[in-house]
Design an enzyme around this catalytic site. Structure first.
Site, short mmCIF file in Angstrom:
data_model
loop_
_atom_site.label_atom_id
_atom_site.label_comp_id
_atom_site.label_asym_id
_atom_site.label_seq_id
_atom_site.Cartn_x
_atom_site.Cartn_y
_atom_site.Cartn_z
N GLY A 107 -16.21 -38.18 30.76
CA GLY A 107 -16.54 -39.68 30.15
C GLY A 107 -15.28 -40.60 30.39
O GLY A 107 -14.44 -40.53 31.15
N CYS A 108 -15.42 -41.46 29.41
CA CYS A 108 -14.33 -42.64 29.53
C CYS A 108 -13.24 -42.08 28.86
O CYS A 108 -12.22 -43.01 29.24
CB CYS A 108 -14.94 -43.62 28.97
SG CYS A 108 -14.90 -43.64 26.85
N GLY A 109 -13.10 -41.04 28.32
CA GLY A 109 -11.77 -40.55 27.74
C GLY A 109 -11.46 -41.25 26.45
O GLY A 109 -10.51 -41.13 25.97
N LEU A 110 -12.18 -42.50 25.94
CA LEU A 110 -12.12 -43.05 24.65
C LEU A 110 -13.02 -42.74 23.64
O LEU A 110 -12.79 -43.18 22.57
CB LEU A 110 -11.83 -44.51 24.94
CG LEU A 110 -10.54 -44.83 25.67
CD1 LEU A 110 -10.58 -46.51 25.90
CD2 LEU A 110 -9.01 -44.58 25.13
N CYS A 111 -14.26 -42.25 24.10
CA CYS A 111 -15.38 -42.09 23.09
C CYS A 111 -14.82 -41.37 21.95
O CYS A 111 -14.33 -40.12 22.27
CB CYS A 111 -16.72 -41.50 23.71
SG CYS A 111 -17.43 -42.62 25.09
#
Length: 262
Positions: A107-111
């Site tokens: 994924g985006c790594g920040l969720c």
């Protein structure tokens, strides 16, 4: 490699074209290679690359002390430059582990992140703060243009300066604001300058990364000539960094830890 490049331009003014010579800033890929493994490629101005590499290594937590850098060799590479760094084996092992951890994310790594520590896991907190005189900020801002010669020539470079008692002691320029700051931090580390006795001025806005890099070097005050982001302010509050923005002679905004400004 020269940090600037002569360029023929065609200037349009009042309905006519005029051919002139101009000066542009060079921007090249600079690969930082640790113990033979390429880690990152920065787009940078090709000067003070040793300082850039050391400052990046320290401010990003790859190294915790300049003595952990054993050798630094700069070589031409793929229309750019390669900085070959030999670092302590223990720090290299940690770097490889960090790279594996990053590669394993999906994924985006920040969720789902709900803390600053998750965004900046190596965030340091400044343990010593000294009072900053408003007059010293004004004095440094008035002399800053004298230390931005490449900006004067090209109009496209950022600067980062180290200030003590209102006097600029060192300044570095780069097309990237983070690079300019890392060059300055590398210089301070290389010269073993006491970072508790001054503050930094940058000719750009202040992002959270720039605050985190400042804190990593134990520097208690970052002054930006432009605005700070909201995240930068939250990081500054947590890291005990006095963050100042929209800095001009005789006026500026204090975003965090105003108790250290007088």
């Amino acid at each position: 490699m020269n940090p600037t490049h002569p360029q023929t331009i065609h200037r349009y003014h009042s309905g006519s074209l005029k051919t002139q010579q101009d000066t542009l800033a060079e921007e090249i890929p600079v690969a930082l290679v640790y113990n033979g493994i390429s880690h990152v490629v920065l787009m940078a101005t090709p000067q003070n690359l040793e300082e850039l590499a050391l400052g990046f290594s320290l401010s990003e937590g790859i190294l915790t002390h300049p003595s952990q850098l054993y050798d630094c060799v700069i070589e031409p590479s793929c229309q750019g430059m390669s900085v070959q760094l030999e670092i302590a084996s223990a720090r290299f092992a940690l770097l490889k582990e960090r790279r594996r951890s990053m590669a394993g994310r999906t994924g985006c790594g920040l969720c789902g992140i709900d803390s600053l520590a998750a965004i900046a896991p190596n965030l340091s907190s400044v343990t010593h703060q000294h009072k900053i005189q408003g007059d010293h900020i004004t004095q440094a801002l008035r002399t800053l243009p004298q230390y931005q010669q490449l900006r004067e020539q090209t109009g496209s470079l950022h600067g980062a300066a180290w200030v003590e008692q209102g006097n600029i002691q060192a300044a570095f320029e780069d097309v990237g604001r983070h690079n300019a700051l890392d060059k300055l931090l590398g210089y301070l580390a290389k010269k073993q300058i006491d970072t508790q006795n001054g503050f930094i001025i940058v000719s750009s806005r202040a992002s959270y990364e720039m605050v985190a890099k400042t804190a990593a070097m134990g520097i208690g005050c970052l002054v930006a000539v432009s605005a700070a982001t909201a995240l930068a302010v939250r990081v500054a509050e947590q890291a005990n960094v006095t963050l100042i923005g929209f800095a001009k002679p005789q006026q500026f905004i204090i975003y965090s830890h105003e108790e250290f400004v007088e």
